[in-house]
Motif scaffolding. Sequence first.
Motif, short mmCIF file in Angstrom:
data_model
loop_
_atom_site.label_atom_id
_atom_site.label_comp_id
_atom_site.label_asym_id
_atom_site.label_seq_id
_atom_site.Cartn_x
_atom_site.Cartn_y
_atom_site.Cartn_z
N LEU A 1 0.85 -1.19 0.00
CA LEU A 1 0.00 0.00 0.00
C LEU A 1 0.89 1.24 0.00
O LEU A 1 1.99 1.21 0.54
CB LEU A 1 -0.90 0.02 1.24
N SER A 2 0.37 2.33 -0.57
CA SER A 2 1.12 3.58 -0.57
C SER A 2 0.16 4.76 -0.52
O SER A 2 -0.97 4.67 -1.00
CB SER A 2 2.00 3.67 -1.83
N PRO A 3 0.60 5.88 0.06
CA PRO A 3 -0.29 7.05 0.10
C PRO A 3 -0.53 7.60 -1.29
O PRO A 3 0.42 7.75 -2.07
CB PRO A 3 0.47 8.05 0.98
N PHE A 4 -1.78 7.89 -1.61
CA PHE A 4 -2.12 8.39 -2.95
C PHE A 4 -1.67 9.83 -3.13
O PHE A 4 -1.16 10.21 -4.18
CB PHE A 4 -3.63 8.27 -3.18
N GLN B 1 -6.16 14.77 6.85
CA GLN B 1 -6.04 14.19 8.18
C GLN B 1 -7.27 13.35 8.54
O GLN B 1 -7.23 12.59 9.51
CB GLN B 1 -5.87 15.29 9.23
N THR B 2 -8.32 13.47 7.76
CA THR B 2 -9.58 12.80 8.12
C THR B 2 -10.02 11.72 7.15
O THR B 2 -10.83 10.86 7.52
CB THR B 2 -10.71 13.84 8.27
N VAL B 3 -9.56 11.76 5.91
CA VAL B 3 -9.85 10.69 4.94
C VAL B 3 -8.54 10.32 4.26
O VAL B 3 -8.07 11.04 3.39
CB VAL B 3 -10.91 11.10 3.90
N ILE B 4 -7.96 9.21 4.69
CA ILE B 4 -6.65 8.78 4.19
C ILE B 4 -6.88 7.86 2.99
O ILE B 4 -7.59 6.85 3.11
CB ILE B 4 -5.85 8.07 5.29
N VAL B 5 -6.32 8.23 1.84
CA VAL B 5 -6.50 7.43 0.62
C VAL B 5 -5.19 6.72 0.29
O VAL B 5 -4.13 7.35 0.23
CB VAL B 5 -6.96 8.31 -0.55
N ALA B 6 -5.28 5.41 0.08
CA ALA B 6 -4.11 4.59 -0.22
C ALA B 6 -4.30 3.87 -1.55
O ALA B 6 -5.38 3.37 -1.86
CB ALA B 6 -3.87 3.57 0.89
N THR B 7 -3.22 3.83 -2.32
CA THR B 7 -3.20 3.02 -3.54
C THR B 7 -2.83 1.59 -3.16
O THR B 7 -1.90 1.38 -2.37
CB THR B 7 -2.17 3.59 -4.54
N THR B 8 -3.58 0.63 -3.68
CA THR B 8 -3.35 -0.77 -3.31
C THR B 8 -2.47 -1.46 -4.35
O THR B 8 -2.61 -1.25 -5.55
CB THR B 8 -4.68 -1.54 -3.20
N GLY B 9 -1.55 -2.29 -3.85
CA GLY B 9 -0.70 -3.07 -4.72
C GLY B 9 0.48 -2.30 -5.28
O GLY B 9 0.52 -1.07 -5.26
N ILE C 1 -8.09 2.35 -1.55
CA ILE C 1 -8.99 2.27 -0.41
C ILE C 1 -9.01 3.62 0.27
O ILE C 1 -8.06 4.40 0.15
CB ILE C 1 -8.59 1.16 0.60
N ARG C 2 -10.11 3.91 0.96
CA ARG C 2 -10.22 5.14 1.74
C ARG C 2 -10.49 4.76 3.19
O ARG C 2 -11.37 3.94 3.49
CB ARG C 2 -11.33 6.03 1.19
#
Length: 363
Positions: free
Chosen positions: A287-290, A299-307, A341-342
Amino acid sequence: MKNTYFTPGPAELYPTFYQHLQTAMDEQIGSISHRSQRFRDIYKFADEQLRTLLSIPSTHGIFFTGSASEVWERVLLNCVEHESFHLVNGSFSQKFYDYANALHKHAHVLEKPFGEGFDAADVEIPAYAELVCLTHNETSSGVQMRTSEMHKLKRKYPKKLFCIDTVSSAPYPDLDFNLIDSAFFSVQKAFGMPAGLGVWIASQNCLAKAERLEKNDSLTIGAHHTLPTLWKHYKTFETPATPNVLYIYILGKIAEDFNRIGIDTMRKQTEEKARMLYKFLETSDTLSPFVSQERHRSQTVIVATTGTPNKPKSSADVMAATKAVNMIVGSGYGKFKDSQIRIANFPAVSIEQVAALIDELKK
């Protein structure tokens, strides 16, 4: 075993919601008249608690709507004669802009790619724009605009009305309402309630603009709950039509709970949980930060790129793994549904729950 919802809305219910709901049922709040003294007291209490929580001065009124989306239309009709200006970098800031076009306003836009944020230095507001429409937290992409940057813009353009969408971040943002004219949010995000109530904060400057536009026979400020009508009833803590009395009651109680904790403490807790999540994402091999720019990361909705290219993984795989242990995370938005994912970082989820989610995501 109950699920823990890290979804960005509807989200995890705040722990005290259940007891406040039970009290409301015991006191038959759902059946009282919105013209009764009991309701006026409920409205007044919610108003007082929100004022304390968000540092809202007496120059601003607090009004209730059916949703935050409704406020897009209300504020554009009541505060824009001809031209609005929008910062757009995601699906919800885009919808604010779309509403302006649908209402036949001349809507200016400064747009950035999905996942990129704005600083005050980026922004030149057109000379004739009457209302500046900003989104504090773009729910779709996990991008936040710092309140200090919003305040800089307002100081640079003091005669323009500024309206801030704080739907997926309030009460976290420390907006200076001595500068900011209007803001709005809905309760199913960080206030930990089911959907069904919007909150609109608007200044007397907004009211004065609406009253002036109301006198113009060549345009309309709407038929449903105009700002002058809302304000007229607000003076006695009433509403034009029957509102969601139950949720206004519960919102006041949850805002009181937040005030007991203290907004400074709540903001620090939010930032600590966000720090934990981003630290994990920075070191994860799946996973990585988008959002690449740290200052623009929500700070309230963390979005990550999967894979990754070496370890492909869809958002569905991640969501299924966390769901198996009763932790529900949100999917990516729109075209990113299958690759992101969020994770909602709202007050209803504790540091311990965030730590448990991180442990699960590491597997």
